[in-house]
Design a protein around this motif. Structure first.
Motif, PDB file in Angstrom:
ATOM      1  N   THR A 205       0.732  -1.202   0.064  1.00 25.84           N
ATOM      2  CA  THR A 205       0.159   0.001  -0.204  1.00 25.84           C
ATOM      3  C   THR A 205       0.969   1.388  -0.021  1.00 25.84           C
ATOM      4  OG1 THR A 205      -1.561  -1.224   1.220  1.00 25.84           O
ATOM      5  CG2 THR A 205      -1.919   1.067   1.502  1.00 25.84           C
ATOM      6  N   VAL A 206       1.790   1.241   0.465  1.00 29.34           N
ATOM      7  CA  VAL A 206       2.821   2.379   0.954  1.00 29.34           C
ATOM      8  C   VAL A 206       3.781   2.551  -0.212  1.00 29.34           C
ATOM      9  CG1 VAL A 206       4.385   3.581   2.121  1.00 29.34           C
ATOM     10  CG2 VAL A 206       2.769   2.428   3.417  1.00 29.34           C
ATOM     11  N   PHE A 207       4.603   1.324  -0.711  1.00 31.67           N
ATOM     12  CA  PHE A 207       5.600   1.452  -1.601  1.00 31.67           C
ATOM     13  C   PHE A 207       5.227   1.013  -2.891  1.00 31.67           C
ATOM     14  CE2 PHE A 207       7.609   0.970   2.491  1.00 31.67           C
ATOM     15  CZ  PHE A 207       8.469   2.203   2.599  1.00 31.67           C
TER      16      PHE A 207
ATOM     17  N   ALA B 133       3.501   7.520   6.084  1.00 35.14           N
ATOM     18  CA  ALA B 133       2.339   6.732   5.958  1.00 35.14           C
ATOM     19  C   ALA B 133       2.401   5.423   6.351  1.00 35.14           C
ATOM     20  CB  ALA B 133       2.229   6.852   4.337  1.00 35.14           C
ATOM     21  N   LEU B 134       3.649   4.779   6.455  1.00 37.51           N
ATOM     22  CA  LEU B 134       3.850   3.420   7.121  1.00 37.51           C
ATOM     23  C   LEU B 134       3.684   3.334   8.277  1.00 37.51           C
ATOM     24  CD1 LEU B 134       4.992   0.713   6.316  1.00 37.51           C
ATOM     25  CD2 LEU B 134       7.280   1.520   6.858  1.00 37.51           C
ATOM     26  N   GLU B 135       3.964   4.341   9.126  1.00 34.38           N
ATOM     27  CA  GLU B 135       3.792   4.631  10.713  1.00 34.38           C
ATOM     28  C   GLU B 135       2.390   4.597  10.956  1.00 34.38           C
ATOM     29  OE1 GLU B 135       5.727   3.428  12.659  1.00 34.38           O
ATOM     30  OE2 GLU B 135       4.338   4.104  14.391  1.00 34.38           O
TER      31      GLU B 135
ATOM     32  N   ILE C 129      -7.689  -0.991   6.497  1.00 30.70           N
ATOM     33  CA  ILE C 129      -6.620   0.079   6.400  1.00 30.70           C
ATOM     34  C   ILE C 129      -6.032   0.013   4.914  1.00 30.70           C
ATOM     35  CG2 ILE C 129      -4.102   0.068   6.837  1.00 30.70           C
ATOM     36  CD1 ILE C 129      -5.171  -1.210   9.625  1.00 30.70           C
ATOM     37  N   VAL C 130      -6.133  -1.048   3.999  1.00 34.56           N
ATOM     38  CA  VAL C 130      -5.728  -0.973   2.624  1.00 34.56           C
ATOM     39  C   VAL C 130      -6.737  -0.500   1.589  1.00 34.56           C
ATOM     40  CG1 VAL C 130      -3.649  -2.578   3.209  1.00 34.56           C
ATOM     41  CG2 VAL C 130      -6.086  -3.353   2.279  1.00 34.56           C
ATOM     42  N   GLY C 131      -8.097  -0.351   2.080  1.00 33.07           N
ATOM     43  CA  GLY C 131      -9.193   0.112   1.556  1.00 33.07           C
ATOM     44  C   GLY C 131      -9.807  -1.053   0.368  1.00 33.07           C
ATOM     45  N   GLU C 132      -9.208  -1.950   0.298  1.00 31.25           N
ATOM     46  CA  GLU C 132      -9.720  -2.960  -0.862  1.00 31.25           C
ATOM     47  C   GLU C 132      -9.453  -4.338  -0.440  1.00 31.25           C
ATOM     48  OE1 GLU C 132      -7.471  -1.922  -4.245  1.00 31.25           O
ATOM     49  OE2 GLU C 132      -6.014  -3.380  -4.077  1.00 31.25           O
TER      50      GLU C 132
END
Ligand SMILES: C[S@@+](CC[C@H](N)C(=O)[O-])C[C@H]1O[C@@H](n2cnc3c(N)ncnc32)[C@H](O)[C@@H]1O
Length: 277
Positions: free
Chosen positions: A30-32, A55-57, A72-75
């Motif tokens: 999600t972040v990278f 964003a990661l934290e 959290i990941v939205g999907e």
């Protein structure tokens, strides 16, 4: 650097989940980006930016507070489809794939079947049926605005029609007719279940979970008010919860449904009640 961060996250997540490596990987994607491992190997992630680290934290803290990974990941994936999920809508469960299997079986021989999915949430059931039966005419009905927004987004360009309406209101049922199949995974937890929700389930909307004092309110209402929306010979397929097999079969029987049966899920638990008009 990123690899070290990854293993730190795995270690922190191991306190709250049985699959910390998988969850850390999903958060890293999600972040990278989905290809974060490839980028890492080619040295492209040697210096994560300040905003990536923030964003990661942020995501790590949300997960560590017990919020489900899916929000959290939205999907999340259901029946091979990627669906948007957010707080306000129930996270599609794998058990519900059984409702789709049974439904596809019920409309197997019907050309261009008309299907209505009640209590649609993300639209997972409606979208899965439409994806396997592109010739079907599928409508997804959901009452709550936050869930309906997600439903609309997931259904965009899918060919599934959406309606924002109360499935417990007889007038809404009267506006449908000649359907081949009604599906629903309604709220079915009882008052006792609601008191002992797991921490993660507590993040999901109560309106998606609570089915009244004994958990059966929606089955009682659907058995009566939605019969008229089906053509003669049409089916209703309802996901049920633990211990509800006999009660739901009885409710369907008393309301005049025939050919009542309950299909098990892959774990061998009664999961989908079917009745025929
Ligand atoms: C158990 S969830 C199922 C969601 C989705 N079908 C699934 O299987 O993941 C029940 C859904 O019913 C919706 N709902 C609750 N009461 C409703 C009502 N009276 N009319 C229509 N939808 C309702 C909730 O907002 C929620 O999205």
């Amino acid at each position: 650097m990123v690899k070290k961060l990854f293993f730190e996250l795995v270690s922190r997540l191991s306190e709250i989940t049985e699959d910390p490596r998988f969850e850390a990987d999903v958060i890293f994607q999600t972040v990278f980006g989905r290809d974060w491992r490839v980028k890492e190997l080619s040295g492209k992630l040697a210096e994560p930016t300040e905003s990536e680290l923030e964003a990661l934290e942020k995501l790590a803290k949300r997960r560590l507070s017990g919020e489900p990974l899916q929000y959290i990941v939205g999907e999340w994936e259901f029946y091979g489809l990627g669906l948007k999920v957010s707080q306000g809508v129930l996270i599609p469960r794998q058990d519900t794939e059984r409702l789709v299997d049974v439904s596809l079986g019920l409309i197997g021989d019907i050309p261009r079947p008309c299907v209505l999915d009640l209590c649609s949430g993300t639209g997972c059931v409606a979208l899965a049926i439409k994806s396997r039966r592109p010739d079907s005419e599928v409508t997804a009905l959901e009452l709550y605005p936050e869930a309906y927004e997600v439903l609309q987004e997931n259904c965009r360009e899918s060919g599934v029609m959406t309606v924002c309406a109360d499935a417990l209101d007889k007038k809404n049922a009267e506006s449908f007719s000649e359907l081949d199949l009604i599906t629903a995974n309604p709220p079915y937890l009882d008052a006792g279940d609601m008191k002992s929700l797991q921490r993660e389930v507590g993040f999901e909307p109560k309106t998606a979970l609570y089915g009244g004092e004994d958990g059966l309110d929606f089955y009682r209402a659907f058995a009566k008010i939605w019969r008229g929306a089906l053509r003669v010979g049409g089916y209703i397929a309802l996901e049920i919860g633990t211990g509800q097999k006999e009660a739901v079969s009885l409710i369907l029987g008393e309301a005049g449904w025939r050919e009542i049966r309950v299909e098990n899920d892959l774990a061998g638990k009664p999961r989908v009640a079917v009745g025929r008009k």
